[in-house]
Motif scaffolding. Structure first.
Motif, mmCIF file in Angstrom:
data_model
loop_
_atom_site.group_PDB
_atom_site.id
_atom_site.type_symbol
_atom_site.label_atom_id
_atom_site.label_comp_id
_atom_site.label_asym_id
_atom_site.label_seq_id
_atom_site.Cartn_x
_atom_site.Cartn_y
_atom_site.Cartn_z
ATOM 1 N N UNK A 3 0.841 -1.203 0.000
ATOM 2 C CA UNK A 3 0.000 0.000 0.000
ATOM 3 C C UNK A 3 0.877 1.256 0.000
ATOM 4 N N UNK A 4 1.934 1.226 0.819
ATOM 5 C CA UNK A 4 2.801 2.396 0.917
ATOM 6 C C UNK A 4 3.476 2.700 -0.415
ATOM 7 N N UNK A 5 3.927 1.645 -1.099
ATOM 8 C CA UNK A 5 4.594 1.847 -2.386
ATOM 9 C C UNK A 5 3.622 2.369 -3.424
ATOM 10 N N UNK A 6 2.389 1.826 -3.429
ATOM 11 C CA UNK A 6 1.378 2.310 -4.375
ATOM 12 C C UNK A 6 1.058 3.772 -4.120
ATOM 13 N N UNK A 7 0.916 4.132 -2.851
ATOM 14 C CA UNK A 7 0.576 5.511 -2.514
ATOM 15 C C UNK A 7 1.712 6.461 -2.875
ATOM 16 N N UNK A 8 2.948 5.985 -2.773
ATOM 17 C CA UNK A 8 4.098 6.846 -3.030
ATOM 18 C C UNK A 8 4.364 7.044 -4.515
ATOM 19 N N UNK A 9 3.873 6.129 -5.348
ATOM 20 C CA UNK A 9 4.127 6.245 -6.781
ATOM 21 C C UNK A 9 3.410 7.470 -7.333
ATOM 22 N N UNK A 10 3.951 8.039 -8.409
ATOM 23 C CA UNK A 10 3.427 9.288 -8.936
ATOM 24 C C UNK A 10 2.042 9.161 -9.534
ATOM 25 N N UNK A 11 1.331 10.277 -9.579
ATOM 26 C CA UNK A 11 0.008 10.339 -10.196
ATOM 27 C C UNK A 11 0.187 10.592 -11.694
ATOM 28 N N UNK A 12 -0.456 9.802 -12.563
ATOM 29 C CA UNK A 12 -0.295 10.020 -14.011
ATOM 30 C C UNK A 12 -0.847 11.373 -14.439
ATOM 31 N N UNK A 13 -0.157 12.023 -15.355
ATOM 32 C CA UNK A 13 -0.543 13.365 -15.775
ATOM 33 C C UNK A 13 -0.815 13.427 -17.271
ATOM 34 N N UNK A 26 -2.432 18.448 -9.938
ATOM 35 C CA UNK A 26 -1.519 17.374 -9.550
ATOM 36 C C UNK A 26 -1.320 17.302 -8.037
ATOM 37 N N UNK A 27 -1.077 18.432 -7.401
ATOM 38 C CA UNK A 27 -0.862 18.412 -5.949
ATOM 39 C C UNK A 27 -2.107 17.919 -5.221
ATOM 40 N N UNK A 28 -3.264 18.382 -5.653
ATOM 41 C CA UNK A 28 -4.523 17.960 -5.026
ATOM 42 C C UNK A 28 -4.764 16.467 -5.236
ATOM 43 N N UNK A 29 -4.451 15.972 -6.442
ATOM 44 C CA UNK A 29 -4.628 14.546 -6.736
ATOM 45 C C UNK A 29 -3.679 13.690 -5.912
#
Length: 605
Positions: A3-13, A26-29
């Motif tokens: 879960x931690x690794x998934x949460x830390x991965x970047x949000x696609x843009x 991006x920051x809000x997402x």
């Protein structure tokens, strides 16, 4: 991945990924993603999975058929669904199943996913499906959350992911205020395109609560937004559709070679056929025209709060003439304070750890601590046009709303930047956001499913539906999140049921509660306008006037257009001849927890 690794991965843009977030969000997402994973306890299955093969076809034949499709589309554009099911989150959602499933994880699951790049490739897939009698299920973006997401109704269907490779904005006409898009164009992407082309000051898009969905997908499912162009289906003009037998048609003026009004005049000549491709399984929409809203020359959001639950009826009766006369100009929202507290993004346990519905005094104590203060109902609206026009309309609204004792107009300058009001402000101005769904964090592993009946804009109807929903959800111990969305001559009551998708008992309770509300509302003359996959048969069955004449008519259309019943069987309660009589329907009486029937009929000659 943890879960931690998934949460830390970047949000696609955008524009790196067609389904990505615009840079301004991006920051809000990123914060939204962290909130989602903070409340996640559901373990991902580590084992490999065999692909779910649809009933009626042998595994070896199915795999042989997929190999043939790979030769047509390219090996990399056909994926077998044999990996563990990853739920992801809004911006990184699965295209193989429903990330918010209300049944067992392995029920509404695809066997494979294919990625066409052109209308011609969609035609090839449809012909292939008819050859092997394999059910197919098209999605645009797969973000129909709360209604089934990307999941197919028939377990083992092959999902056609139209969005990944068919995501072009084909035209934006600044003179006619129209555009032409493919299925993979999100509200985020169209807004970005207007910004990049310097057209945002000239024209607006209309966006739903979240901007990551497909414009085509939302529109053909008759979704709504919150500007005066909020009825998306009413604002479309022109479809290109692949029929279930592989032919392709263009509707309206698109049927005229060399036409110049496909996105400007929706009707063309002869019967208006577009309607049969909304909320149906009669065709796959590969292109759609959409009208855009001229910049109104100014806008101003407003928010009023009302103190008592009993204020609902007189308030709705005040809203009705203002809305019909377009003094209240947009599809605005009247929300209950409980959902507002949940929209903080904080879990329920921050406010209450007991069982049953959260006590009213706890909610009101929490509301009193917010910048808005305590209330029961909040109305979010927007006025459009130059300042002198807005001031006249706003004065009329203010005088009418203050007829309710205890009414307060909220001063926006007193509200912090993260207050929910500002999300409604952006959306009503055609600026896509990602604030909505914070209330899903109310439960661990939060998921939601909606009760959404339509009624006249009358206080008596609003009260009847409110009391019905409240009583049934009290019975099942479920927190009550009602919101009224007011159209021109009707209103939708949207009641979101938030549940822990990793708790079988909680899921069953939510589903029983929703089924009961649907039947009780239908008995009083209130029908659902849209629903989750698991409820489509039940809801379709409530539209039973004249011995179910409408359902029989839909079946005749299905059999004529899709004789082998391969396209999205069961969607919106419409089953082809090969499926009827084999126990596929999921009505209130179905209690085994499954989604399949006991077989499929032979090829229709």
């Amino acid at each position: 991945m943890s879960f931690a690794a998934e949460a830390a991965s970047g949000v696609p843009t955008l524009p790196e990924v067609h389904s990505g977030i615009p840079q301004y969000l991006l920051e809000k997402a990123t914060h939204a993603k962290n909130w989602v994973f903070e409340g996640r306890t559901k373990e991902q299955r580590a084992r490999q999975r065999l692909p779910v093969v649809p009933l009626g076809i042998e595994r070896d034949e199915f795999l042989k058929a997929l190999s043939e499709l790979k030769e047509t589309l390219g090996n990399e554009h056909v994926e077998i669904n044999d990996k563990p099911l990853q739920d992801g989150w809004y911006m990184e959602h699965p295209n193989t199943h429903d990330m918010m499933t209300i049944l067992d994880d392995e029920e509404f699951v695809a066997s494979a996913v294919v990625y066409p790049s052109t209308t011609e490739e969609v035609q090839e897939i449809v012909r292939w499906a008819n050859k092997y009698l394999i059910p197919i299920f098209p999605i645009s973006m797969g973000r129909n959350l709360g209604y089934g997401g990307a999941a197919p109704r028939v377990r083992g269907s092959v999902t056609i992911d139209l969005g990944k490779r068919m995501n072009k904005i084909l035209n934006i006409n600044a003179e006619d205020y129209t555009c032409l898009v493919e299925p993979g164009v999100s509200f985020y992407a169209l807004y970005n395109a207007l910004e990049e082309r310097g057209l945002r000051d000239h024209m607006w898009i209309d966006t739903p609560d979240l901007g990551g969905g497909s414009i085509i997908g939302n529109t053909v499912d008759r979704g709504v937004g919150y500007t005066p162009y909020g009825d998306h289906w009413a604002c479309h003009s022109g479809l290109e559709v692949v029929l279930p037998t592989g032919e392709v048609i263009r509707t309206g003026m698109g049927a005229l070679p060399g036409n110049n009004t496909w996105q400007s005049f929706p009707y063309g000549f002869g019967p208006y056929s577009d309607g049969i491709f909304s909320q149906s399984n009669f065709g796959i929409v590969t292109k759609m025209g959409m009208t855009l809203m001229p910049n109104p020359g100014g806008y101003e959001s407003f928010m009023y709060t009302f103190q008592k639950e009993e204020d609902l009826a007189p308030l709705i009766d005040i809203i009705r003439p203002l809305r019909i006369s377009n003094i209240l100009e947009n599809v605005a929202q009247l929300r209950h304070v409980t959902q507002a507290i949940a929209a903080s993004g904080l879990p329920r346990t921050k406010f209450y750890s007991g069982t049953g519905r959260i006590p009213s005094d706890v909610i009101h104590a929490a509301a009193a601590e917010t910048p808005v203060g305590d209330y029961t109902w909040a109305y979010y609206g927007m006025s459009y046009g130059p300042a002198h026009i807005r001031s006249h309309k706003l004065a009329l609204i203010d005088a009418e709303f203050h007829k309710i004792p205890g009414c307060r107009k909220i001063d926006p300058s007193t509200l912090p930047a993260d207050e929910y009001f500002w999300s409604r402000d952006r959306i009503a101005a055609g600026i896509p956001d990602i604030h909505e769904l914070r209330w899903v964090n109310w439960a661990p592993n939060g998921a939601h499913i909606a009760f959404s009946p339509v009624s006249p804009i009358r206080g008596a109807d609003a009260t009847q539906l409110f009391e019905l929903g409240k009583a049934v959800q009290d019975k099942y111990g479920i927190d009550f999140f009602p919101a009224f969305c007011v159209g021109l001559r009707e209103m939708h009551l949207i009641v979101e049921i938030v549940f822990n998708r990793d708790d079988p008992e909680e899921k069953q309770r939510a589903l029983r509660c929703l089924r009961e509300m649907v039947d009780l509302a239908a008995a009083k003359g209130y029908g659902e306008y849209r629903t989750h996959l698991v409820l489509m048969d039940q809801v379709a069955g409530t539209y039973k006037w004249n011995d179910g004449a409408l359902g029989k008519f839909n079946e005749r259309l299905k059999d004529a257009l899709d004789p082998n019943g391969i396209l999205a069987p069961g969607r919106c309660g419409i089953w082809g001849k090969r499926y009827r009589g084999f126990g596929w329907e999921l009505g209130s009486e179905r209690t085994d927890g499954g989604s399949e029937g006991h077989g499929v009929g032979p090829r229709v000659e």
